[in-house]
Design an enzyme around this catalytic site. Structure first.
Site, short mmCIF file in Angstrom:
data_model
loop_
_atom_site.label_atom_id
_atom_site.label_comp_id
_atom_site.label_asym_id
_atom_site.label_seq_id
_atom_site.Cartn_x
_atom_site.Cartn_y
_atom_site.Cartn_z
N LYS A 1 78.83 29.75 -11.20
CA LYS A 1 78.73 30.21 -9.81
C LYS A 1 79.02 31.70 -9.71
CE LYS A 1 81.24 27.07 -7.53
NZ LYS A 1 81.72 26.24 -6.46
N ARG B 1 72.95 27.77 -2.35
CA ARG B 1 74.00 28.78 -2.48
C ARG B 1 73.43 30.18 -2.24
NH1 ARG B 1 76.35 26.40 -5.99
NH2 ARG B 1 74.89 27.01 -7.59
N ASP C 1 81.59 25.35 -1.02
CA ASP C 1 81.56 23.95 -1.44
C ASP C 1 80.13 23.46 -1.25
OD1 ASP C 1 83.13 21.82 -2.55
OD2 ASP C 1 82.84 20.73 -0.69
P1 IMP Z 1 80.64 22.82 -5.95
O1 IMP Z 1 81.24 22.50 -4.65
O2 IMP Z 1 79.82 24.08 -5.91
O3 IMP Z 1 81.61 22.80 -7.10
O4 IMP Z 1 79.55 21.73 -6.26
C1 IMP Z 1 79.87 20.36 -6.36
C2 IMP Z 1 78.90 19.70 -7.31
O5 IMP Z 1 77.58 19.82 -6.79
C3 IMP Z 1 78.84 20.34 -8.70
O6 IMP Z 1 79.76 19.77 -9.57
C4 IMP Z 1 77.44 20.02 -9.14
O7 IMP Z 1 77.39 18.73 -9.67
C5 IMP Z 1 76.67 20.05 -7.84
N1 IMP Z 1 76.04 21.37 -7.65
C6 IMP Z 1 76.50 22.44 -6.95
N2 IMP Z 1 75.64 23.46 -6.99
C7 IMP Z 1 74.60 23.03 -7.75
C8 IMP Z 1 73.39 23.66 -8.18
O8 IMP Z 1 73.08 24.81 -7.88
N3 IMP Z 1 72.58 22.89 -8.93
C9 IMP Z 1 72.88 21.61 -9.27
N4 IMP Z 1 74.00 21.01 -8.93
C10 IMP Z 1 74.85 21.71 -8.16
#
Ligand code: IMP
Length: 198
Positions: free
Chosen positions: A18, A183, A74
């Site tokens: 990220k 994102r 998130d």
């Molecule tokens: P986080 O809140 O960004 O940590 O995302 C939570 C979960 O969503 C991560 O552990 C990934 O499994 C999934 N995730 C978040 N962003 C992406 C992305 O850009 N591609 C694929 N999976 C994502």
């Protein structure tokens, strides 16, 4: 020579994927530092039941520790045929210690035999800037593929095909993913705000 004052922001993450993605998107006017850059080593609480709630919880926690401008994000993958699951639980879908593959395998199994494979990724970014709180949302719609393909990205990328594209998130160049992703879109809103306010 022009001296440009950099605007320091803490990004409440240690996730290198990220951090790399966000630095590829952010303008050089900002100096974005991670939790480890700030020597913050503990686990940040993330116990809300919405992505917005988690983002705010993390940003407030960092702000209470540092008093510095900061933001947290998130993300959840919301699958229509599963009523929005895994959503806020995307990282832990197949259990606390689940790998990306475990999560994708569980998702593919849950969708077996279902015709509706529509899904979206949603990102919430909570910003605390000059003592005020702001929320930004980014979203990308797509479908869940029948099998995993592609080597790039992370998380559910090998099974997520964004609408209007013939390559999934793990197959397309990172630059294109960043432009159209949940994102990327949330970050664009964050940057738009910061450019207007600094
Ligand atoms: P986080 O809140 O960004 O940590 O995302 C939570 C979960 O969503 C991560 O552990 C990934 O499994 C999934 N995730 C978040 N962003 C992406 C992305 O850009 N591609 C694929 N999976 C994502």
């Amino acid at each position: 020579m022009n001296f440009v004052m950099k605007n320091k922001l803490i990004f409440a993450t240690n996730n290198q994927h990220k951090l790399r993605e966000i630095n590829e998107i952010l303008s050089r006017d900002f100096d974005v530092v991670s939790l480890s850059d700030m020597n913050i080593r503990e686990e940040i609480p993330e116990t809300a039941d919405t992505i917005e709630g988690n983002a705010l919880q993390k940003a407030r926690y960092i702000y209470s520790k540092t008093g510095l401008n900061c933001f947290a994000d998130d993300t959840g993958l919301e699958v229509n045929a599963l009523g929005g699951v895994p959503g806020v639980y995307s990282a832990r879908y197949a259990g606390e210690a689940a790998s990306f593959d475990d999560n994708m395998d569980k998702l593919l199994a849950a969708l077996e035999g279902k015709n509706n494979r529509k899904a979206c990724f949603r990102t919430a970014i909570a910003l605390i800037y000059e003592k005020k709180e702001y929320l930004f949302e980014g979203r990308v719609d797509g479908t869940i593929m029948h099998e995993k393909t592609g080597e790039g990205g992370f998380g559910y990328d090998p099974v997520f095909l964004p609408d209007g594209f013939s390559e999934n998130f793990a197959q397309m160049p990172a630059k294109i993913k960043n432009e159209i992703s949940h994102r990327g879109r949330a970050v664009k809103k964050l940057i738009g705000f910061l450019n207007d306010h600094h």
